[in-house]
Enzyme design. Structure first.
Site, short mmCIF file in Angstrom:
data_model
loop_
_atom_site.label_atom_id
_atom_site.label_comp_id
_atom_site.label_asym_id
_atom_site.label_seq_id
_atom_site.Cartn_x
_atom_site.Cartn_y
_atom_site.Cartn_z
N SER A 40 0.81 -1.22 0.00
CA SER A 40 0.00 0.00 0.00
C SER A 40 0.84 1.27 0.00
O SER A 40 0.47 2.27 -0.63
CB SER A 40 -0.94 0.00 1.22
OG SER A 40 -0.20 -0.09 2.43
N THR A 41 1.98 1.26 0.70
CA THR A 41 2.82 2.47 0.73
C THR A 41 3.49 2.69 -0.61
O THR A 41 3.54 3.82 -1.12
CB THR A 41 3.88 2.35 1.84
OG1 THR A 41 3.24 2.07 3.09
CG2 THR A 41 4.66 3.65 1.99
N ASP A 95 10.63 0.26 -1.91
CA ASP A 95 9.72 -0.78 -1.43
C ASP A 95 9.40 -0.54 0.03
O ASP A 95 10.05 0.27 0.71
CB ASP A 95 10.33 -2.17 -1.63
CG ASP A 95 9.28 -3.27 -1.75
OD1 ASP A 95 8.09 -2.99 -1.52
OD2 ASP A 95 9.66 -4.42 -2.06
N GLY A 96 8.42 -1.25 0.54
CA GLY A 96 8.09 -1.22 1.95
C GLY A 96 8.80 -2.35 2.69
O GLY A 96 9.63 -3.06 2.12
N ALA A 97 8.47 -2.51 3.97
CA ALA A 97 9.03 -3.61 4.77
C ALA A 97 8.06 -3.92 5.90
O ALA A 97 7.25 -3.07 6.30
CB ALA A 97 10.40 -3.24 5.33
N ASP A 98 8.14 -5.13 6.41
CA ASP A 98 7.29 -5.56 7.51
C ASP A 98 7.95 -5.33 8.87
O ASP A 98 7.26 -5.13 9.87
CB ASP A 98 6.93 -7.04 7.34
CG ASP A 98 6.17 -7.30 6.05
OD1 ASP A 98 5.17 -6.60 5.81
OD2 ASP A 98 6.61 -8.16 5.27
N LYS A 108 10.60 -8.82 5.03
CA LYS A 108 9.71 -8.43 3.95
C LYS A 108 8.99 -9.66 3.41
O LYS A 108 9.40 -10.78 3.67
CB LYS A 108 10.51 -7.78 2.79
CG LYS A 108 11.06 -6.41 3.15
CD LYS A 108 11.89 -5.80 2.02
CE LYS A 108 11.27 -5.93 0.65
NZ LYS A 108 9.90 -5.37 0.57
N GLU A 117 10.93 -9.62 -4.94
CA GLU A 117 11.47 -8.43 -4.27
C GLU A 117 12.97 -8.59 -4.03
O GLU A 117 13.75 -7.67 -4.29
CB GLU A 117 10.74 -8.20 -2.95
CG GLU A 117 9.31 -7.71 -3.13
CD GLU A 117 8.51 -7.63 -1.85
OE1 GLU A 117 7.42 -7.06 -1.87
OE2 GLU A 117 8.99 -8.16 -0.82
N LYS A 135 6.64 -0.57 12.36
CA LYS A 135 7.46 -1.63 11.77
C LYS A 135 8.88 -1.67 12.37
O LYS A 135 9.67 -2.55 12.03
CB LYS A 135 7.57 -1.43 10.25
CG LYS A 135 6.22 -1.33 9.55
CD LYS A 135 5.40 -2.58 9.70
CE LYS A 135 4.01 -2.44 9.11
NZ LYS A 135 4.00 -2.20 7.68
#
Length: 244
Positions: A40-41, A95-98, A108, A117, A135
């Site tokens: 989403s980000t 990219d995002g990350a968890d 991720k 990724e 996060k």
């Protein structure tokens, strides 16, 4: 090194994501080969890149996507796309990350795109990561949420048990990632995801990575070690930027 950019008013989580994504896009220059992540980000970042292309503020951009969803979004925005076969070195990936630990190591792939990724982001000169402050963790696995591992469908239960046994001292529980219907989640590569949950720190991340990858049924894991060069953190009152 850390810098802060703060707002005078409290913003919604999605507004923070958008501000952080736009900050990440400031790293993009005309003529770049870009890795476009998932989630989403990153959707905000891809939207912004498409907008700047349409305005003529960016040109000669080529994107390499990490998921089918991002691919479809980029096509809809008119962002030219290619792949690693034609462009084996990327200038930048976003990219995002968890999870993000204090050393900018990442977890991720909870969305299921970790293999693509890692392939794309492992080929880039700079890797900019966008997250919200939830996060941030003291150590990978510290959120208590899933650390994903992509596995081949063949005898996945055997592989899951091997993964769980590998980290028994960390209280690991390994579970198959499933759709709401109860059917196994299938990655863009036709594989399954085994989610690992830890009660304790898994210790040496390099050793953990190597041990996971030695298991024959494993395709790739969701630890991204020493890969991020910049992490942009969306906080309640604004954003901070952490550089390696």
């Amino acid at each position: 090194m850390e810098a802060g950019f703060f707002s005078s008013s409290i913003l919604t989580q999605d507004e923070l994501k958008k501000i952080a994504a736009y900050k990440a896009v400031e790293h993009v220059e005309s003529g770049m080969i870009l890795g476009l992540g998932s989630g989403s980000t990153v959707k905000h970042a891809v939207d912004r890149i498409g907008e700047l292309l349409q305005l003529g503020k960016l040109h000669n951009i080529i994107g390499i996507t990490t998921s089918q969803n991002t691919h479809q979004q980029a096509v809809s925005l008119g962002i030219p796309l290619s792949d690693l076969d034609d462009h084996p070195v990327l200038d930048l990936a976003i990219d995002g990350a968890d999870e993000v630990d204090p050393h900018l190591n990442l977890v991720k792939g909870r969305c299921g795109s970790l293999l693509r990724e890692k392939m794309v982001e492992g080929a880039c000169k700079k890797f900019v990561v966008i997250v919200d402050e939830s996060k941030l963790v003291d150590h990978l696995g510290g959120s208590g949420l899933a650390m994903p591992v992509e596995v081949v469908p063949f005898c996945w239960k055997f592989t899951a048990k091997m993964l769980q046994d590998l980290f028994r001292n960390s209280g690991c529980v390994a579970k198959l990632k499933c759709e709401e219907s109860g059917e196994p989640f299938v990655t863009d590569n036709g594989n399954y995801i085994v989610d690992m949950y830890f009660k304790k720190d898994i210790g040496d991340l390099r050793a953990a990575s190597e041990a996971i990858l030695r298991l024959a049924g494993v395709v790739e894991h969701g630890m991204f070690l020493d890969m991020a060069t910049t992490v942009i953190v969306a906080r309640e009152l604004g954003i901070t930027v952490k550089n390696k």
